[in-house]
Scaffold this active site. Sequence first.
Site, mmCIF file in Angstrom:
data_model
loop_
_atom_site.group_PDB
_atom_site.id
_atom_site.type_symbol
_atom_site.label_atom_id
_atom_site.label_comp_id
_atom_site.label_asym_id
_atom_site.label_seq_id
_atom_site.Cartn_x
_atom_site.Cartn_y
_atom_site.Cartn_z
ATOM 1 N N ASP A 1 37.027 36.482 51.856
ATOM 2 C CA ASP A 1 36.900 35.927 50.506
ATOM 3 C C ASP A 1 35.497 35.365 50.329
ATOM 4 O OD1 ASP A 1 37.656 34.295 48.001
ATOM 5 O OD2 ASP A 1 39.559 35.217 48.551
ATOM 6 N N HIS B 1 36.966 29.750 44.729
ATOM 7 C CA HIS B 1 38.027 30.733 44.940
ATOM 8 C C HIS B 1 38.464 30.793 46.395
ATOM 9 C CE1 HIS B 1 40.075 34.618 45.216
ATOM 10 N NE2 HIS B 1 40.324 34.489 43.923
ATOM 11 N N SER C 1 45.953 35.746 43.708
ATOM 12 C CA SER C 1 45.150 35.448 44.895
ATOM 13 C C SER C 1 45.835 34.384 45.741
ATOM 14 C CB SER C 1 43.768 34.936 44.492
ATOM 15 O OG SER C 1 42.954 35.963 44.021
#
Length: 953
Positions: free
Chosen positions: A31, A76, A245
Amino acid sequence: MTRRRDARVRLPDLLALEPRRLLTTLIAIVDSGVDLNDSSVVPYLDLTSAYDAYNERTYAQAGAQAILDTSLTHGHGSVVANMTVQGIVAAAAASSRPPDVKIMPIRDTSSGLNIDPNAVIRGIFWAADHGASVINLSVNFTYNASLSDHDDPRDGSTLVDAIAYAQSKGAIVVTAPGNAARSIELIPVFPPYADDPLYSTTRPTPTNVLVAAAVDANGVLTPVSSWGAVHVDLGAYSGPEGATSYSAAYASGVAGVVADLLPDGSSPRRVLDVLESTVTPTSQTVGAWSKTGGVLNPAAAVARAVQPLASADGSIVIDAGAASDVDFQGGAAATTTAVVDLGGIPSPPDATVFQTARQGSAFSYAIDGLTPGSMYHVRLDFSETRYDGPGQRLFDVLVNGVTQISALDVFAAAGGENRATARDLIVQADGSGRISLAFKGIRGDATVDAIEVSPSTDIAAGKPATSSSIESWSYNPALGVDFSPTSRWSSGQWMQSTSTAWYAVDLQDFYTITDVRLDWERAYAVDFQIQVSDDGRTWTTIKTVAGNQAYGVMDLSGLSGEGRFLRIYCTQTSAGSNNYSLFDLQVSGSRLNDLAQGATATATSSESSAYTPPAAFDNDATTRWSSGQWMQGSQSAWLTVDLGSISAIRDVRLVWEAAYAADYQIQSSVDGKNWTTLQDVQGTGVVGPAYFPDLGGVGRYVRILCLNPGPINDNYSLYDFNVYGEPLTNLATGKVATSSTNESNFYAPSMAVDANPASRWSSGQWMQNTTTGWLAIDLGAKYDLGAVVLNWEAAYAVDYQIQVSDDGQDWTTIRSVVGNAKPGVDIQGGLSGSGRFVRIECTRLNWALNYSLYDVQIFGSPTVAATTTSAAVATADSPAWSTWTASAAVAPVATAPLAAPTPTVVPASLTVLPPPIRRALPAAAFAIRSPRVPAPAPSFARVGRPGLRTSRN
């Protein structure tokens, strides 16, 4: 979960690398990085193998800069890591022992969350190579992205290739379906489509992908989550944001704990089965929304991951109905206080297993974590503690979908109430390492007390046996391979008309035989031979015994022979006996590698859905493919199997149904378009087995081209189609290539070794100032060459030489080709030469005035310094290069389209999308992202695929 946005984040100093125990289970998060200030995450980080896949640097090299979340205003990767920890904590709370699970951070972005497909693929390979058991991906592509980096040895590998590689290393991949609030069955999206063979060239297609839709705390799909009845596996908690996610991250955390709790060596499929089989069924307003129709249940998954009870010899014993019984679906636990008499079965399990049972009209067991393709001895233990007479309970037992025990009456079989009985089976684990058992009631319900599974080294046990004669049914051939040391076969002194008799067993697959154990009764053979056969008709002797003077056990080891059938051919009886009798026959050996088993198959036509091409490759001798006499538009038809990679094709074995081909050809192909005939059968086809050894072929595809049916039927039908050989490694892929000239950088020599069949090298008709041109490849080490496969563009060479060199300067020609007359695939096998460098020296032009190659593939084995001056000999472990057929000697058969319907393609997995929709799918624009904070458009500065988009979920 809350988190401040746009806050100033302190850059931590270099953290000390934590020594990691080898047993730690690692979850790799590929990620945008992690937040090293998140106190809930940092204790779970294992930075030993932390990696920045974008800049290709390790944590040890670059410190915190290597893994710090690059999307500081978005966070994120940081939130993904936090949700992964939540999954770990939720599952750990249900475990009786603390799991040892850590997170391996891998960054795949530059600053600003610009996702780099190259880094995603690099990250997966890195994680697989550094011990990850779970790999979390929070990314979607509208295409199967590939690595574009000529400096990377894996250049050209696709995203699906990387996922398949992770599977080979024992890792599952958890990913998200996206945040478009739609069914992904309407448009392809990767990685969720990685296991769909219709959208992937990777063979075999990976089966280690878990796709998790996003649900809230009540198990309801979130407003943004996508779904899919085929490509989504389950739902998982996604936190307050509700993006996929984060559901994928939560599922990764639970998967990590399950992987840690399962026995060492458990397959990726085993982990997925635990997660998928323990979901909480949940309906959604969108209807069919996932494959399982349920939401991840951490506590249930942990309970299912508990290891079954292991017996002293290492076999698995499942105590049906007990607290440790976790591998079942359906049925109910039953208990009894009755004392069960165990005298009726040899080597019974512990008496306590008969105090509980699983019962019901229909229930099943899935036993995972076994070695794919290996044989196992499965013993089922039963007792009747409810009914007091026969005929009151009758049920079937199905093994891997096939009925193996019919209408079992436990009372009658055991000889009364509260008495134990058992049934023994030899079962092959499927390609995912699973044995499936299903129990179905016929009268009353089904029951089982215990299931015992142990590796089987005796490949003859339980197999069909025949003999020249039998004394009576009490001494029939099956009793020589029936797991019992007291029952026996006897030829019978009155039934046997001569001193010669035989006993044979059908091993039901092809094996290399190494050992045979015989347990003779007093009527033993003084002289006998051990023989093998491919078809049960023609026999080869692999051991002769003369002058044996004793009954009892005789071990014969060090044997060497290949075949499906094994026979004991007796020629001299013992003194005082006029017959032969065996208590037991045991055979040891290794199964030949069937490259075609479970592979994708196509055909001109199929009679119906019950007779499709995969039925000839399913390792089931009762199922079959049939072309169908009404579906088949002419006398010609074909059945093709895709082996998944170019392979050395040694032997082919067929088992024809009554609708056999009288005339047919066995053919191989590298590209599925141009075919080389390896065997031509003219008028000699017969029903039953047909075996063709030492074919010396090379190819990815093998085809049976049927030209003329037998006298009875007007169609063609095959029970089995086996291909034996070895997968070959293309030594040229990704290697350094040079050439005499290049038309431009778009046609550089590297394009011929880049694993992309559409790119090519061209010498250039303007750049090339003579009729000679060449392409050379540095293999990096010296190899003994066996074959070279060329794929010529329209500008092919009429005359050329294949040359080798140790230094790239002095060249030796090992094959001269004169008069090549067409473009396309050109197989040059049977080569004999060694070198580090290989060159295609083109000496005669065709009309195009230049030379151009789509692909050069080179096959061989590392050169080993010779200890003698004798020539090398191909062994069973190395391809027999010298027997390969050069295309100069046998011209490829470029078959015209047959007068038959459009080929029927049957993929390994089914899809709910009708073909017209799938064909019309656009090739671009399916980009989705977590709706939490507006994000910049993805940058493709480092990606060679303009117009295609990728996104975070």
